[in-house]
Design a protein around this motif. Structure first.
Motif, PDB file in Angstrom:
ATOM      1  N   ASP A   1      -6.256 -15.374  -1.313  1.00 28.29           N
ATOM      2  CA  ASP A   1      -5.540 -16.841  -1.751  1.00 28.29           C
ATOM      3  C   ASP A   1      -6.262 -17.148  -3.061  1.00 28.29           C
ATOM      4  O   ASP A   1      -6.188 -17.530  -3.561  1.00 28.29           O
ATOM      5  N   ARG A   2      -7.679 -16.426  -3.521  1.00 25.23           N
ATOM      6  CA  ARG A   2      -8.162 -16.957  -4.589  1.00 25.23           C
ATOM      7  C   ARG A   2      -7.780 -16.276  -5.158  1.00 25.23           C
ATOM      8  O   ARG A   2      -7.720 -16.680  -7.041  1.00 25.23           O
ATOM      9  N   LEU A   3      -7.159 -14.240  -5.049  1.00 25.65           N
ATOM     10  CA  LEU A   3      -6.293 -13.283  -6.584  1.00 25.65           C
ATOM     11  C   LEU A   3      -4.707 -14.524  -6.993  1.00 25.65           C
ATOM     12  O   LEU A   3      -5.152 -14.708  -7.369  1.00 25.65           O
ATOM     13  N   ASP A   4      -4.486 -14.474  -5.459  1.00 29.72           N
ATOM     14  CA  ASP A   4      -3.176 -15.494  -5.690  1.00 29.72           C
ATOM     15  C   ASP A   4      -3.178 -16.896  -6.335  1.00 29.72           C
ATOM     16  O   ASP A   4      -2.117 -17.302  -8.089  1.00 29.72           O
ATOM     17  N   ALA A   5      -4.253 -17.598  -6.183  1.00 29.03           N
ATOM     18  CA  ALA A   5      -4.421 -18.767  -7.114  1.00 29.03           C
ATOM     19  C   ALA A   5      -4.908 -18.952  -8.082  1.00 29.03           C
ATOM     20  O   ALA A   5      -4.966 -19.526  -9.532  1.00 29.03           O
ATOM     21  N   ASP A   6      -5.656 -17.609  -8.879  1.00 29.78           N
ATOM     22  CA  ASP A   6      -5.569 -17.128 -10.398  1.00 29.78           C
ATOM     23  C   ASP A   6      -4.908 -16.257 -10.473  1.00 29.78           C
ATOM     24  O   ASP A   6      -4.736 -15.713 -11.703  1.00 29.78           O
ATOM     25  N   ASP A   7      -4.026 -16.283 -10.429  1.00 29.58           N
ATOM     26  CA  ASP A   7      -2.242 -16.069 -10.931  1.00 29.58           C
ATOM     27  C   ASP A   7      -2.201 -14.047 -10.848  1.00 29.58           C
ATOM     28  O   ASP A   7      -1.849 -13.490 -11.603  1.00 29.58           O
ATOM     29  N   LEU A   8      -3.027 -13.546 -10.415  1.00 26.33           N
ATOM     30  CA  LEU A   8      -2.854 -12.029  -9.901  1.00 26.33           C
ATOM     31  C   LEU A   8      -2.056 -11.513  -9.165  1.00 26.33           C
ATOM     32  O   LEU A   8      -1.770 -12.029  -8.046  1.00 26.33           O
ATOM     33  N   LEU A   9      -1.071 -11.122  -9.862  1.00 24.36           N
ATOM     34  CA  LEU A   9       0.247 -10.737  -9.000  1.00 24.36           C
ATOM     35  C   LEU A   9       0.802  -9.511  -8.149  1.00 24.36           C
ATOM     36  O   LEU A   9      -0.180  -8.359  -8.879  1.00 24.36           O
ATOM     37  N   PHE A  10       0.360  -9.793  -6.531  1.00 24.25           N
ATOM     38  CA  PHE A  10       0.212  -8.325  -5.942  1.00 24.25           C
ATOM     39  C   PHE A  10       1.369  -8.197  -4.528  1.00 24.25           C
ATOM     40  O   PHE A  10       2.279  -9.839  -4.854  1.00 24.25           O
ATOM     41  N   TYR A  11       1.810  -8.032  -4.015  1.00 26.21           N
ATOM     42  CA  TYR A  11       2.495  -8.165  -2.734  1.00 26.21           C
ATOM     43  C   TYR A  11       1.720  -8.165  -1.684  1.00 26.21           C
ATOM     44  O   TYR A  11       0.883  -7.149  -1.143  1.00 26.21           O
ATOM     45  N   ARG A  12       2.174  -9.372  -0.591  1.00 23.06           N
ATOM     46  CA  ARG A  12       1.109  -9.662   0.208  1.00 23.06           C
ATOM     47  C   ARG A  12       2.085  -8.210   1.636  1.00 23.06           C
ATOM     48  O   ARG A  12       2.798  -8.621   1.807  1.00 23.06           O
ATOM     49  N   ILE A  13       1.737  -7.619   2.420  1.00 20.13           N
ATOM     50  CA  ILE A  13       2.136  -6.568   2.764  1.00 20.13           C
ATOM     51  C   ILE A  13       1.889  -7.269   4.504  1.00 20.13           C
ATOM     52  O   ILE A  13       2.659  -7.316   5.481  1.00 20.13           O
ATOM     53  N   ALA A  14       0.969  -7.466   5.077  1.00 24.00           N
ATOM     54  CA  ALA A  14      -0.003  -7.927   6.313  1.00 24.00           C
ATOM     55  C   ALA A  14      -0.683  -9.550   5.609  1.00 24.00           C
ATOM     56  O   ALA A  14      -1.460  -8.867   4.951  1.00 24.00           O
ATOM     57  N   PRO A  15      -1.254  -9.820   7.093  1.00 29.32           N
ATOM     58  CA  PRO A  15      -3.054 -10.564   6.967  1.00 29.32           C
ATOM     59  C   PRO A  15      -3.312  -9.695   6.092  1.00 29.32           C
ATOM     60  O   PRO A  15      -4.000  -9.017   7.025  1.00 29.32           O
ATOM     61  N   GLY A  16      -4.578 -10.079   5.043  1.00 21.98           N
ATOM     62  CA  GLY A  16      -5.628  -9.124   4.918  1.00 21.98           C
ATOM     63  C   GLY A  16      -4.932  -7.365   4.332  1.00 21.98           C
ATOM     64  O   GLY A  16      -6.138  -6.880   3.779  1.00 21.98           O
ATOM     65  N   VAL A  17      -3.847  -7.380   4.228  1.00 20.56           N
ATOM     66  CA  VAL A  17      -3.692  -6.250   3.321  1.00 20.56           C
ATOM     67  C   VAL A  17      -2.587  -7.100   2.121  1.00 20.56           C
ATOM     68  O   VAL A  17      -1.305  -7.578   1.934  1.00 20.56           O
ATOM     69  N   ILE A  18      -2.592  -6.344   0.658  1.00 11.50           N
ATOM     70  CA  ILE A  18      -1.607  -6.551  -0.003  1.00 11.50           C
ATOM     71  C   ILE A  18      -1.334  -4.889  -0.341  1.00 11.50           C
ATOM     72  O   ILE A  18      -2.354  -4.297  -1.139  1.00 11.50           O
ATOM     73  N   ARG A  19      -0.782  -4.848  -1.552  1.00 14.52           N
ATOM     74  CA  ARG A  19       0.152  -3.834  -2.340  1.00 14.52           C
ATOM     75  C   ARG A  19      -0.266  -4.255  -3.776  1.00 14.52           C
ATOM     76  O   ARG A  19       0.270  -5.585  -4.545  1.00 14.52           O
ATOM     77  N   PHE A  20      -0.785  -3.613  -4.378  1.00 18.75           N
ATOM     78  CA  PHE A  20      -1.025  -3.166  -5.725  1.00 18.75           C
ATOM     79  C   PHE A  20       0.357  -1.769  -6.775  1.00 18.75           C
ATOM     80  O   PHE A  20      -0.212  -1.063  -5.774  1.00 18.75           O
ATOM     81  N   VAL A  21       0.877  -2.605  -7.353  1.00 23.41           N
ATOM     82  CA  VAL A  21       1.615  -1.256  -8.252  1.00 23.41           C
ATOM     83  C   VAL A  21       1.183  -1.405 -10.252  1.00 23.41           C
ATOM     84  O   VAL A  21       1.107  -2.130 -10.189  1.00 23.41           O
ATOM     85  N   THR A  22       1.309   0.172 -10.183  1.00 23.58           N
ATOM     86  CA  THR A  22       1.514  -0.396 -11.454  1.00 23.58           C
ATOM     87  C   THR A  22       2.307   0.390 -12.476  1.00 23.58           C
ATOM     88  O   THR A  22       3.109   1.612 -11.601  1.00 23.58           O
ATOM     89  N   SER A  23       3.021   0.825 -13.488  1.00 23.17           N
ATOM     90  CA  SER A  23       4.066   0.977 -14.343  1.00 23.17           C
ATOM     91  C   SER A  23       3.302   1.671 -15.426  1.00 23.17           C
ATOM     92  O   SER A  23       2.776   1.802 -15.762  1.00 23.17           O
ATOM     93  N   TRP A  24       4.875   1.698 -15.666  1.00 24.16           N
ATOM     94  CA  TRP A  24       4.673   2.972 -17.134  1.00 24.16           C
ATOM     95  C   TRP A  24       3.959   1.723 -17.966  1.00 24.16           C
ATOM     96  O   TRP A  24       3.930   2.433 -19.206  1.00 24.16           O
ATOM     97  N   GLN A  25       4.720   0.546 -18.363  1.00 20.45           N
ATOM     98  CA  GLN A  25       4.096  -0.650 -18.747  1.00 20.45           C
ATOM     99  C   GLN A  25       1.927  -1.307 -18.840  1.00 20.45           C
ATOM    100  O   GLN A  25       2.047  -1.721 -20.323  1.00 20.45           O
ATOM    101  N   THR A  26       1.817  -0.540 -17.490  1.00 19.73           N
ATOM    102  CA  THR A  26       0.555  -1.131 -17.433  1.00 19.73           C
ATOM    103  C   THR A  26      -0.703  -0.593 -18.366  1.00 19.73           C
ATOM    104  O   THR A  26       0.023   0.650 -18.954  1.00 19.73           O
ATOM    105  N   THR A  27      -1.327  -1.230 -18.988  1.00 20.47           N
ATOM    106  CA  THR A  27      -2.689  -0.920 -20.006  1.00 20.47           C
ATOM    107  C   THR A  27      -3.380  -1.223 -19.284  1.00 20.47           C
ATOM    108  O   THR A  27      -3.785  -1.669 -18.461  1.00 20.47           O
ATOM    109  N   VAL A  28      -4.613  -0.370 -20.100  1.00 20.32           N
ATOM    110  CA  VAL A  28      -5.987   0.027 -19.242  1.00 20.32           C
ATOM    111  C   VAL A  28      -6.132  -1.987 -19.547  1.00 20.32           C
ATOM    112  O   VAL A  28      -7.939  -2.096 -18.955  1.00 20.32           O
ATOM    113  N   ASP A  29      -6.348  -2.872 -20.466  1.00 17.63           N
ATOM    114  CA  ASP A  29      -6.147  -3.810 -20.210  1.00 17.63           C
ATOM    115  C   ASP A  29      -6.391  -4.964 -19.273  1.00 17.63           C
ATOM    116  O   ASP A  29      -6.479  -5.811 -19.051  1.00 17.63           O
ATOM    117  N   ASP A  30      -4.902  -4.664 -18.849  1.00 20.48           N
ATOM    118  CA  ASP A  30      -4.001  -4.685 -17.717  1.00 20.48           C
ATOM    119  C   ASP A  30      -4.958  -4.727 -16.921  1.00 20.48           C
ATOM    120  O   ASP A  30      -5.289  -5.769 -15.876  1.00 20.48           O
TER     121      ASP A  30
END
Length: 107
Positions: free
Chosen positions: A47-76
């Motif tokens: 919930d804190r990550l979500d409130a801080d505008d970090l984008l991710f996918y909620r898979i289930a209670p207590g489980v999230i998924r991060f995905v990187t792409s060809w555009q993802t940078t070291v700074d990201d």
């Protein structure tokens, strides 16, 4: 060719993210071989990550998924890790912009 270079960046950025998450003692529930990581976290941290505008996918209670792409940078990746650290330690972040490990164009 181009596809291979783009995929290599996506995978390298996920490896960097996974290594950073491990350093923060975040449980990564899958073996990170490509550009996806599934994390197990307390819902209040999610919930804190979500409130801080970090984008991710909620898979289930207590489980999230991060995905990187060809555009993802070291700074990201570093910004995402900073936000994760703050969420884990219940610190308030004031972001300049939303950080998305997968920019919209890469979805």
């Amino acid at each position: 060719g181009l596809w291979l270079r783009l995929a290599a960046n996506s995978n390298a950025m996920m490896r960097r993210l996974a290594d950073g998450l491990a350093a923060l003692d975040v449980e990564v529930v899958n073996r990170v071989d490509a550009n996806m990581a599934f994390l197990r976290l307390p819902d209040e941290v999610i919930d804190r990550l979500d409130a801080d505008d970090l984008l991710f996918y909620r898979i289930a209670p207590g489980v999230i998924r991060f995905v990187t792409s060809w555009q993802t940078t070291v700074d990201d990746v570093d910004a995402a890790l900073d936000r994760m650290s703050k969420a884990l330690h219940h610190e308030t972040a004031t972001p300049a912009r939303a950080v998305d490990p997968v920019p919209a164009a890469g979805r």
